[in-house]
Design a protein around this motif. Structure first.
Motif, PDB file in Angstrom:
ATOM      1  N   HIS A   1       0.577  -1.035  -0.429  1.00 49.65           N
ATOM      2  CA  HIS A   1      -0.232   0.029  -0.270  1.00 49.65           C
ATOM      3  C   HIS A   1       1.025   1.416  -0.056  1.00 49.65           C
ATOM      4  O   HIS A   1       1.940   1.577   0.992  1.00 49.65           O
ATOM      5  N   VAL A   2       0.194   2.363  -0.824  1.00 50.12           N
ATOM      6  CA  VAL A   2       1.134   3.675  -0.305  1.00 50.12           C
ATOM      7  C   VAL A   2       0.074   4.266   0.919  1.00 50.12           C
ATOM      8  O   VAL A   2      -0.805   4.034   0.894  1.00 50.12           O
ATOM      9  N   GLU A   3       1.050   4.999   2.136  1.00 58.42           N
ATOM     10  CA  GLU A   3       1.474   5.228   3.271  1.00 58.42           C
ATOM     11  C   GLU A   3       0.690   6.733   2.563  1.00 58.42           C
ATOM     12  O   GLU A   3       1.201   7.706   1.710  1.00 58.42           O
ATOM     13  N   LEU A   4       0.080   7.339   3.700  1.00 54.33           N
ATOM     14  CA  LEU A   4      -0.472   8.807   3.568  1.00 54.33           C
ATOM     15  C   LEU A   4       0.813   9.490   3.921  1.00 54.33           C
ATOM     16  O   LEU A   4       2.161   9.164   3.341  1.00 54.33           O
ATOM     17  N   ASP A   5       1.096  10.846   2.793  1.00 56.32           N
ATOM     18  CA  ASP A   5       2.267  11.664   2.251  1.00 56.32           C
ATOM     19  C   ASP A   5       3.131  10.969   1.608  1.00 56.32           C
ATOM     20  O   ASP A   5       4.009  12.163   1.664  1.00 56.32           O
ATOM     21  N   GLU A   6       3.118   9.977   0.872  1.00 51.91           N
ATOM     22  CA  GLU A   6       3.985   9.374  -0.123  1.00 51.91           C
ATOM     23  C   GLU A   6       4.231   9.567  -1.172  1.00 51.91           C
ATOM     24  O   GLU A   6       2.761   9.693  -1.812  1.00 51.91           O
ATOM     25  N   THR A   7       4.891   9.625  -1.819  1.00 48.82           N
ATOM     26  CA  THR A   7       4.731   9.209  -3.561  1.00 48.82           C
ATOM     27  C   THR A   7       5.002   8.000  -3.687  1.00 48.82           C
ATOM     28  O   THR A   7       4.908   7.414  -3.274  1.00 48.82           O
ATOM     29  N   LEU A   8       4.432   7.850  -5.019  1.00 47.02           N
ATOM     30  CA  LEU A   8       4.749   6.403  -5.754  1.00 47.02           C
ATOM     31  C   LEU A   8       6.108   6.016  -5.194  1.00 47.02           C
ATOM     32  O   LEU A   8       5.447   4.927  -5.011  1.00 47.02           O
ATOM     33  N   LEU A   9       7.288   6.712  -6.167  1.00 42.98           N
ATOM     34  CA  LEU A   9       8.234   5.531  -5.839  1.00 42.98           C
ATOM     35  C   LEU A   9       8.733   5.722  -4.214  1.00 42.98           C
ATOM     36  O   LEU A   9       9.583   4.766  -4.305  1.00 42.98           O
ATOM     37  N   ASP A  10       8.449   6.655  -3.727  1.00 44.98           N
ATOM     38  CA  ASP A  10       8.953   6.281  -2.233  1.00 44.98           C
ATOM     39  C   ASP A  10       8.425   4.983  -1.321  1.00 44.98           C
ATOM     40  O   ASP A  10       8.483   4.349  -1.103  1.00 44.98           O
ATOM     41  N   ALA A  11       6.777   5.166  -1.558  1.00 46.05           N
ATOM     42  CA  ALA A  11       5.909   3.471  -1.552  1.00 46.05           C
ATOM     43  C   ALA A  11       6.797   2.490  -2.055  1.00 46.05           C
ATOM     44  O   ALA A  11       6.773   1.829  -1.070  1.00 46.05           O
ATOM     45  N   GLY A  12       7.253   2.816  -3.030  1.00 44.23           N
ATOM     46  CA  GLY A  12       7.923   1.565  -3.936  1.00 44.23           C
ATOM     47  C   GLY A  12       8.618   1.060  -3.325  1.00 44.23           C
ATOM     48  O   GLY A  12       9.394  -0.108  -3.152  1.00 44.23           O
ATOM     49  N   LEU A  13      10.146   2.018  -2.947  1.00 48.29           N
ATOM     50  CA  LEU A  13      10.958   1.728  -2.552  1.00 48.29           C
ATOM     51  C   LEU A  13      10.549   0.736  -1.043  1.00 48.29           C
ATOM     52  O   LEU A  13      11.959   0.578  -0.750  1.00 48.29           O
ATOM     53  N   ARG A  14      10.094   1.913  -0.191  1.00 42.69           N
ATOM     54  CA  ARG A  14       9.422   1.257   0.590  1.00 42.69           C
ATOM     55  C   ARG A  14       9.361   0.046   1.294  1.00 42.69           C
ATOM     56  O   ARG A  14       9.463  -1.083   1.806  1.00 42.69           O
ATOM     57  N   GLU A  15       8.692  -0.087   0.317  1.00 44.10           N
ATOM     58  CA  GLU A  15       8.200  -1.526   0.189  1.00 44.10           C
ATOM     59  C   GLU A  15       9.647  -2.945  -0.103  1.00 44.10           C
ATOM     60  O   GLU A  15       9.550  -3.479   0.462  1.00 44.10           O
ATOM     61  N   LEU A  16      10.167  -2.531  -1.289  1.00 48.34           N
ATOM     62  CA  LEU A  16      10.418  -3.373  -1.427  1.00 48.34           C
ATOM     63  C   LEU A  16      12.453  -4.078  -0.427  1.00 48.34           C
ATOM     64  O   LEU A  16      12.535  -4.918  -0.571  1.00 48.34           O
ATOM     65  N   HIS A  17      12.440  -2.351  -0.142  1.00 48.11           N
ATOM     66  CA  HIS A  17      12.682  -2.493   1.493  1.00 48.11           C
ATOM     67  C   HIS A  17      12.318  -3.575   2.138  1.00 48.11           C
ATOM     68  O   HIS A  17      13.153  -4.686   3.320  1.00 48.11           O
ATOM     69  N   GLU A  18      11.015  -3.180   2.851  1.00 46.13           N
ATOM     70  CA  GLU A  18      10.271  -4.080   3.866  1.00 46.13           C
ATOM     71  C   GLU A  18      10.667  -5.215   3.114  1.00 46.13           C
ATOM     72  O   GLU A  18      10.958  -6.238   4.745  1.00 46.13           O
ATOM     73  N   GLU A  19      10.397  -5.647   2.487  1.00 46.06           N
ATOM     74  CA  GLU A  19      10.041  -7.138   2.055  1.00 46.06           C
ATOM     75  C   GLU A  19      11.253  -7.879   1.360  1.00 46.06           C
ATOM     76  O   GLU A  19      10.811  -9.179   1.653  1.00 46.06           O
ATOM     77  N   THR A  20      12.152  -7.270   1.034  1.00 50.18           N
ATOM     78  CA  THR A  20      13.722  -7.874   0.428  1.00 50.18           C
ATOM     79  C   THR A  20      14.353  -7.597   1.063  1.00 50.18           C
ATOM     80  O   THR A  20      15.712  -8.449   0.471  1.00 50.18           O
ATOM     81  N   GLY A  21      14.793  -6.609   1.979  1.00 53.44           N
ATOM     82  CA  GLY A  21      15.875  -6.106   2.435  1.00 53.44           C
ATOM     83  C   GLY A  21      16.721  -5.455   1.547  1.00 53.44           C
ATOM     84  O   GLY A  21      17.431  -4.325   1.985  1.00 53.44           O
ATOM     85  N   LEU A  22      17.143  -4.938   0.151  1.00 52.42           N
ATOM     86  CA  LEU A  22      17.095  -4.652  -0.572  1.00 52.42           C
ATOM     87  C   LEU A  22      17.017  -3.044  -0.650  1.00 52.42           C
ATOM     88  O   LEU A  22      15.464  -2.038  -0.642  1.00 52.42           O
ATOM     89  N   LYS A  23      17.613  -2.351  -0.414  1.00 49.78           N
ATOM     90  CA  LYS A  23      17.592  -0.172  -0.509  1.00 49.78           C
ATOM     91  C   LYS A  23      17.979   0.214  -1.256  1.00 49.78           C
ATOM     92  O   LYS A  23      19.602  -0.175  -1.921  1.00 49.78           O
ATOM     93  N   LEU A  24      17.774   0.685  -2.707  1.00 50.56           N
ATOM     94  CA  LEU A  24      17.527   1.543  -3.615  1.00 50.56           C
ATOM     95  C   LEU A  24      17.626   3.276  -2.622  1.00 50.56           C
ATOM     96  O   LEU A  24      16.169   3.363  -2.525  1.00 50.56           O
ATOM     97  N   GLU A  25      18.066   3.783  -3.780  1.00 50.13           N
ATOM     98  CA  GLU A  25      18.161   5.114  -3.741  1.00 50.13           C
ATOM     99  C   GLU A  25      17.479   5.872  -4.368  1.00 50.13           C
ATOM    100  O   GLU A  25      17.173   5.465  -5.997  1.00 50.13           O
ATOM    101  N   PRO A  26      16.061   6.953  -4.424  1.00 46.22           N
ATOM    102  CA  PRO A  26      15.246   7.769  -4.934  1.00 46.22           C
ATOM    103  C   PRO A  26      16.351   7.740  -6.710  1.00 46.22           C
ATOM    104  O   PRO A  26      16.130   7.709  -7.890  1.00 46.22           O
ATOM    105  N   GLU A  27      17.367   8.174  -6.837  1.00 44.53           N
ATOM    106  CA  GLU A  27      18.227   8.714  -7.807  1.00 44.53           C
ATOM    107  C   GLU A  27      18.845   7.241  -8.458  1.00 44.53           C
ATOM    108  O   GLU A  27      19.308   8.190  -9.788  1.00 44.53           O
TER     109      GLU A  27
END
Length: 297
Positions: A128-154
């Motif tokens: 899910h997309v949380e309040l006040d997140e961008t779509l990219l921020d939500a995707g990167l957060r979920e990716l990190h939470e579920e898989t441990g992979l941490k990527l930066e937006p840039e």
């Protein structure tokens, strides 16, 4: 005005003001003048509203539902039987990440069997997309939470591939709808290969039970197994077994072989679900394959 508690889908047509989508409303059907299951729309996330519209503004992306979409086929009598607390949910918004590696593989995860929604089904990381997140921020957060992979937006060059109208249960034969989502499939590019990313995988056992780096040959086989159809599957000399990383009892990842048949299974028309790649994921992977054929700019 009611306080916004979660991101929901809003729709607008012919320059009208956006209206909150109803739980029993087919979002795809709202934008089509026929029984078509796919349409091009534009989308934007503004003030915690995910707005879908048709018009000249913005880039258009495909919005699709399966031919067997429960909301599409829901009789009025059965719609009235859906509990009020479910009907009042509206249509939720999720982001799923198609993570493409430098050597053109994509990451798929198997949802934990304990999950209430689509357990034991293969999907990209997302949520899910949380309040006040961008779509990219939500995707990167979920990716990190579920898989441990941490990527930066840039680092990732995001691109929306398409939107999927998802309903659970996925067929009326399995019961009345309980959840209704629009899933935004977002393509991200990593400069690393899957072998370089693999050591950083730390899946959350509460959400993920296995991971797979799928190459384009396997993906072509997956998308050829169209749910609701019985056309021949495109195997292209695929091996009978696929290497996956499974979560062991102690939370570690172990390599094992899984039958190819799992990944080319179709959603059963009735009875209990099976381990398979989700219908929406097949839609997104087909769109991903098309990007591989696009010329570099």
């Amino acid at each position: 005005m009611d306080k916004v508690r979660k991101i929901l889908v809003y729709v607008c047509k012919d320059r009208a003001a956006p209206q909150r989508a109803q739980f029993v409303q087919s979002i795809t059907g709202h934008f089509t003048d026929s029984a078509d299951d796919e349409v091009e729309v534009s989308c934007t996330l503004e003030k915690n509203q995910f707005i879908l519209y048709k018009g000249d503004r913005g880039q258009r992306v495909p919005l699709k539902r399966p031919a067997f979409c429960p909301i599409k086929h829901l009789p009025a009598t059965e719609a009235a039987a859906i509990p009020q607390d479910v009907q009042q949910r509206g249509v939720d918004v999720g982001v799923a990440i198609i993570l493409q590696t430098a050597n053109q593989r994509v990451l798929l995860t198997r949802r934990a069997k304990e999950l209430r929604i689509f357990p034991n089904v293969w999907v990209p990381p997302g949520g899910h997309v949380e309040l006040d997140e961008t779509l990219l921020d939500a995707g990167l957060r979920e990716l990190h939470e579920e898989t441990g992979l941490k990527l930066e937006p840039e680092q990732v060059s995001p691109k929306i591939l398409g939107l999927w109208e998802s309903v659970f249960p996925p067929m009326l034969s399995r019961g009345l709808p309980q959840r209704h989502h629009i899933v935004i499939y977002m393509l991200l590019h990593s400069s690393l290969t899957h072998l370089q990313l693999q050591p950083s995988l730390r899946p959350s056992p509460a959400e993920v039970s296995a991971c797979l780096w799928a190459d384009s040959r396997l993906v072509r086989a997956i998308v050829s197994a169209v749910d609701g159809e019985d056309a021949e599957v495109r195997l292209d000399d695929q091996p009978d077994s696929i290497s996956v990383s499974q979560m062991s009892a102690d939370g570690a990842l172990t390599e094992s072989l899984m039958p190819l048949a799992v990944f080319i299974s179709r959603a059963p028309a009735s009875g209990p679900d099976v381990e398979r790649v989700s219908t929406g994921t097949k839609f997104a992977l087909e769109l991903w394959l098309r990007t591989l054929d696009e010329p570099d700019l």
